[in-house]
Each structure stands twice: as structure tokens, then as C-alpha cells.
Design an enzyme around this catalytic site. Structure first.
Site, PDB file in Angstrom:
ATOM      1  N   HIS A 270       0.849  -1.211   0.000  1.00  0.00           N
ATOM      2  CA  HIS A 270       0.000   0.000   0.000  1.00  0.00           C
ATOM      3  C   HIS A 270       0.881   1.257   0.000  1.00  0.00           C
ATOM      4  O   HIS A 270       0.923   1.947  -0.991  1.00  0.00           O
ATOM      5  CB  HIS A 270      -1.023   0.030   1.141  1.00  0.00           C
ATOM      6  CG  HIS A 270      -1.863  -1.207   1.223  1.00  0.00           C
ATOM      7  ND1 HIS A 270      -2.629  -1.636   0.164  1.00  0.00           N
ATOM      8  CD2 HIS A 270      -2.020  -2.132   2.205  1.00  0.00           C
ATOM      9  CE1 HIS A 270      -3.239  -2.766   0.505  1.00  0.00           C
ATOM     10  NE2 HIS A 270      -2.877  -3.083   1.733  1.00  0.00           N
ATOM     11  N   ASP A 321      -4.778  -8.468  -3.335  1.00  0.00           N
ATOM     12  CA  ASP A 321      -5.092  -8.224  -1.923  1.00  0.00           C
ATOM     13  C   ASP A 321      -6.384  -8.916  -1.449  1.00  0.00           C
ATOM     14  O   ASP A 321      -6.386 -10.115  -1.217  1.00  0.00           O
ATOM     15  CB  ASP A 321      -5.121  -6.709  -1.692  1.00  0.00           C
ATOM     16  CG  ASP A 321      -5.130  -6.325  -0.213  1.00  0.00           C
ATOM     17  OD1 ASP A 321      -5.270  -7.214   0.643  1.00  0.00           O
ATOM     18  OD2 ASP A 321      -4.988  -5.133   0.111  1.00  0.00           O
TER      19      ASP A 321
HETATM   20  C1  NGQ Z   1      -5.572  -7.721   6.102  1.00  0.00           C
HETATM   21  N1  NGQ Z   1      -6.096  -5.935   4.587  1.00  0.00           N
HETATM   22  O1  NGQ Z   1      -4.680  -8.115   6.823  1.00  0.00           O
HETATM   23  O2  NGQ Z   1      -6.331  -8.484   5.495  1.00  0.00           O
HETATM   24  C2  NGQ Z   1      -5.739  -6.229   5.927  1.00  0.00           C
HETATM   25  C3  NGQ Z   1      -6.789  -5.723   6.863  1.00  0.00           C
HETATM   26  C4  NGQ Z   1      -5.510  -4.846   8.817  1.00  0.00           C
HETATM   27  C5  NGQ Z   1      -5.759  -4.787   4.040  1.00  0.00           C
HETATM   28  N2  NGQ Z   1      -4.994  -4.001   4.726  1.00  0.00           N
HETATM   29  C6  NGQ Z   1      -6.443  -5.889   8.292  1.00  0.00           C
HETATM   30  N3  NGQ Z   1      -6.161  -4.450   2.853  1.00  0.00           N
HETATM   31  O3  NGQ Z   1      -4.792  -4.197   8.065  1.00  0.00           O
HETATM   32  O4  NGQ Z   1      -5.476  -4.705  10.034  1.00  0.00           O
HETATM   33 ZN    ZN Z   2      -3.175  -7.016   2.625  1.00  0.00          ZN
END
Ligand code: NGQ
Ligand code: ZN
Length: 455
Positions: A270, A321
Site C-alpha cells: 500500500h 489483496d
Molecule cells: C488484512 N487488509 O490483513 O487483510 C488487511 C486488513 C488490517 C488490508 N490491509 C487488516 N487491505 O490491516 O489490520
Molecule cells: Zn493485505
């Protein structure tokens, strides 16, 4: 020994398009590569060939909740409310469901032109939070899904210990993710064993984020990468930047660059909210930015300043993702469109030497994605034959040639433009359909029924 010969009217090679390319592939690797060569009897013939793209960031299981979080709730919906819904989905998956959902996600990646996935794998334990008998059970299930679909795997077992900056204790919804450093070391070792029979598999490490792992913990686990990739989520949400500033006085990317030995092995996933100085810092270290435009749009993250980053020589790759929609071309398209919309310009991400935006995006995502996943992206003698062919009769490509095929695929075609896909010389997708599409799709539906009934 297996031996196949493929002939392409045009194939995109590291030094550009070549016509009349004949590849002899032995045991998955390119043994001979001839340009301006006629097809020989028995060669399988194709029109337009490309190297397969790396998908540098995936949470395969999230494919199962795609489209289920698009309903407005009682509170103001945000990344954080989406995350609560995601945690509830996680609660109801067993190993069979993890494998079935991953297989469906990997199949769709292949059908869209991705030939390797970086699986940022963080659901490790059973629903109670206890480790499975094999601590890497779910990594092994992910490897099984990769094996069944044929996609190449870079496994990134995630280190996750805290709920927020400064070492906050983990929350109940995170119980399936949690390991201390010693158990993480065992998980990595078991993860290496889980992928040992998978050809071309790579293992790296992935501290989840600066929220879930402290800089000290990241420093301690770094040697476990053994020179392989290091991936981390960073600066995706404004709240994350504010919380990091509140805790440390530094912004997340600033802190990462200041406190950790970020280099070419690192992928900053990101990196949405960066200052010019932070962006310069990422470029100077040679790390890749792991951009996930479809998910970042879906979650309302914001826009990474891609144009200025690329102008300064920044490296990036793309990732699917959350897998809310799996389409290699669309990731690249949305990356470009985000820049056009915010900068009110056109053709924002073309390299100075390459007028074609499609070609510029493709080349950059190929090189950056391979770097981030710890492999070479080069179609050359000795390298694995990871290839994609496009449907020359797709109207999106009509009367186009070379770089304009890429522009056509990315801006006016998409997944439906992909014809065949080979990983290490094995043809996995034919006429746009994966060879096991029916069986994997059926098992996916059954798995989802089970998860959704329970939730
Ligand atoms: C994840 N996803 O780990 O799946 C994360 C969300 C977080 C993204 N960042 C959870 N898109 O970052 O705490
Ligand atoms: Zn992720």
C-alpha cells in the site's frame, strides 16, 4: 523428461517484442529460444504472447467474502468496519474451506494472467486460537491449492502479535493470527516444509504491519527470511498514520525507513499515505511499493502518488489483496485511472522512453512484482516458461500491434482477453478457462455454503 514446443507470432521478451519466436520447453524451463523462426511441425502455435505477471499481495481466503460487504451498515462504514466483517468471516473457516477458497482465488488469478502469487498468509490457528497439530496446517492447505491450480507460490507467513501501535495486546478477533517470536520461528520452519515439494516455491517473512508488530520484534524476526522477501502493510489508512504519529512522533513509512534495514528485499504494501520525503526514501532503498488498486479503492484507502514515485525511479508491483475482484489488467488500469482522476491528466504513468501506458505499466509491474516475490521475471533460456497468450480475435485487440495490444488488453479488455496461461511450461488455462475450473468451482461453492451458514 517433458518437452513441448511453442511458437508465437509475437512474444514480449525482455528487450522488446520479437516476431516468430519458437520456444522449446524442457521440464518447465526454456531450453531454446529462437527469434524470426518458422513454426515447425508439432509446435503449438499462438499469436500474442507475454510473460506471466506476478501478483505480489493476496489474502486468498477473502475471495470468499467478495461482494458481501457492500451493504451500508448502522455506523459509518470504513476500512475498520469492513475489517470487523472480515474477522467474523475468518471465525468460520476450517482447513478444507481455506483450501477450497484459495484454490478458487488462485484459479481466477491464473485466468486473468497472473502466474505467481505472493500469499500474505495470516490465518494460522484453529477457530479457538489454538495451533493445529501441524502449526503450518493452513500454509500447507495454501500450498495444496497452489499445487492443484498450478500457480507459483511465494509464501509469506505473517507475524502478528498486537492490536495496535506500541505493542497493544491482540484482540479476540485476531486469535487465529497470533504467534510470539519463538512460535513464529517454528511456523516459518514448518512453512518451508509445507512448500518443499512445490516447484519454484519461495518463502519470505511478513510482519503484518507496524500496528501488529513492533520495530524491535521485526528486527528479531528478520533473519528468519534467510535473504528472502520481507513484506509489510504500511500507511494504508489515514488513521494508521495518525496513530503512528501519536505513538512515535513519526509517520509509518518514515519510522520503517528510520528503524529498519529496508532494502530491495522489502515490499511496502500500500504505502498509500506518503510524503515526498518518504516516497524518496522508498526509491533510495530500492524497495517495491506493493500497490493493490482494486482493494485500495474498495476499502476507501486513498491514492498512492504513483506518478511522482515513478518519475523518481520508484519500483512497484500490483496485488489483488482482498480479491474482491481478480483481474490483472484491471489492477493496472485502475492504477493509471486513479492518477488521471486526481491529477486531471492523461497517460500519467507512461515511461519517458515508452509512449504506451499499457507497456509501461506492464513492464514495471512485471519487474517490481518479481523482485518483491524473490524471483526473476525474465523470459530467457534457463528460466521457467511462465507465459500468457492473448486472444488475437478479441475485438479489444482488433487491428492493433505490439504495445497497442497491451493498451487494448489493459484499457479496453480484461480477463476475457486472456487466452492461454502456462506456468513452468504446463498449460493451465486454455481459451480463458482453467483446466480444473468445474471441480474447483464446485468445491468452492460447497465450502462457502458451510462458512456462510455458520456465520
Ligand atoms: C488484512 N487488509 O490483513 O487483510 C488487511 C486488513 C488490517 C488490508 N490491509 C487488516 N487491505 O490491516 O489490520
Ligand atoms: Zn493485505
Amino acid at each position: 523428461m517433458s518437452r513441448t514446443a511453442l511458437w508465437f507470432r509475437s512474444l514480449l521478451l525482455p528487450d522488446g517484442w520479437a516476431d516468430g519466436v519458437r520456444l522449446v520447453i524442457v521440464d518447465g524451463r526454456i531450453e531454446t529460444l529462437m527469434k524470426d523462426a518458422p513454426a515447425e511441425a508439432g509446435d503449438e502455435r499462438h499469436q500474442i504472447g507475454l510473460p506471466g505477471l506476478p501478483n505480489l499481495h493476496s489474502h486468498a481466503f477473502q475471495r470468499g467474502m467478495a461482494g458481501l460487504t457492500e451493504q451500508r451498515g448502522n455506523t459509518t462504514d470504513s476500512f475498520w468496519t469492513w475489517r470487523e466483517a472480515m474477522y467474523r468471516f475468518v471465525d468460520h473457516m476450517g482447513p478444507d474451506e481455506v483450501e477450497a477458497i484459495a484454490a478458487q482465488a488462485f484459479l481466477e488469478m491464473l485466468e486473468s494472467g497472473f502466474t505467481r502469487v505472493g500469499e500474505f498468509h495470516y490465518v494460522h490457528h484453529d477457530a479457538s486460537g489454538a495451533p493445529y497439530t501441524n502449526i503450518a496446517e493452513l500454509a500447507a492447505r495454501t500450498a495444496a491449492a497452489a499445487s492443484e491450480t498450478g500457480i507459483a507460490l511465494t509464501l509469506l507467513p505473517v507475524f502478528y502479535l498486537h492490536a495496535g501501535f506500541g505493542g497493544l495486546p491482540a484482540a479476540p478477533g485476531q486469535r487465529r493470527f497470533i504467534n510470539d517470536i519463538d512460535r513464529y520461528a517454528r511456523l516459518i520452519e514448518a512453512g518451508r516444509a509445507a512448500v518443499s515439494s512445490l516447484p519454484g516455491a519461495v518463502v519470505g517473512i511478513a510482519p503484518h504491519s507496524l500496528r501488529a508488530a513492533t520495530p524491535e520484534e521485526i528486527t528479531t524476526i528478520l533473519p528468519l527470511a534467510q535473504g528472502g522477501p520481507v513484506h509489510i502493510h504500511v500507511a494504508e489508512q489515514v488513521k494508521e498514520v495518525e496513530d503512528c504519529l501519536g505513538w512515535s512522533g513519526q509517520r509509518p513509512v518514515e519510522l520503517l525507513l528510520d528503524r529498519l534495514p529496508v532494502d530491495e528485499r522489502w515490499c511496502l504494501v500500500h504505502a498509500t499515505h506518503v510524503t515526498e520525503a518518504e516516497s524518496n526514501g522508498i526509491v533510495a532503498r530500492g524497495a517495491t511499493a506493493g500497490l493493490c488498486p482494486i482493494t485500495e479503492a474498495n476499502l476507501g484507502d486513498g491514492l498512492f502518488p504513483a506518478q511522482s514515485f515513478l518519475e523518481r525511479g520508484g519500483r512497484f508491483g500490483v496485488g489483488s489483496d482482498s480479491n474482491v475482484l481478480i483481474d490483472a489488467a484491471e489492477e493496472l488500469r485502475l492504477l493509471e485511472y486513479g492518477q488521471r482522476l486526481s491529477l486531471r491528466t492523461r497517460n500519467a504513468l507512461a515511461r519517458p522512453s515508452t509512449p504506451s501506458v499499457g507497456r509501461s505499466l506492464f513492464d514495471a509491474a512485471l519487474a517490481g512484482g518479481a523482485q518483491a516475490l524473490g524471483v526473476s521475471s525474465t523470459l530467457a533460456v534457463g528460466q521457467p516458461a511462465d507465459l500468457v497468450s492473448l486472444k488475437a480475435d478479441d475485438t479489444a485487440l482488433a487491428h492493433r500491434h505490439h504495445d497497442r495490444w497491451l493498451d487494448g488488453w489493459i484499457f479496453s479488455g480484461g480477463r476475457q482477453t486472456v487466452d492461454c496461461v502456462w506456468r513452468a511450461g504446463t498449460k493451465l488455462v486454455n481459451g480463458g478457462r482453467h483446466i480444473h475450473r468445474e471441480a474447483i468451482g464446485k468445491r468452492y461453492r460447497q465450502a462457502l455454503q458451510k462458512v456462510l451458514q455458520a456465520s
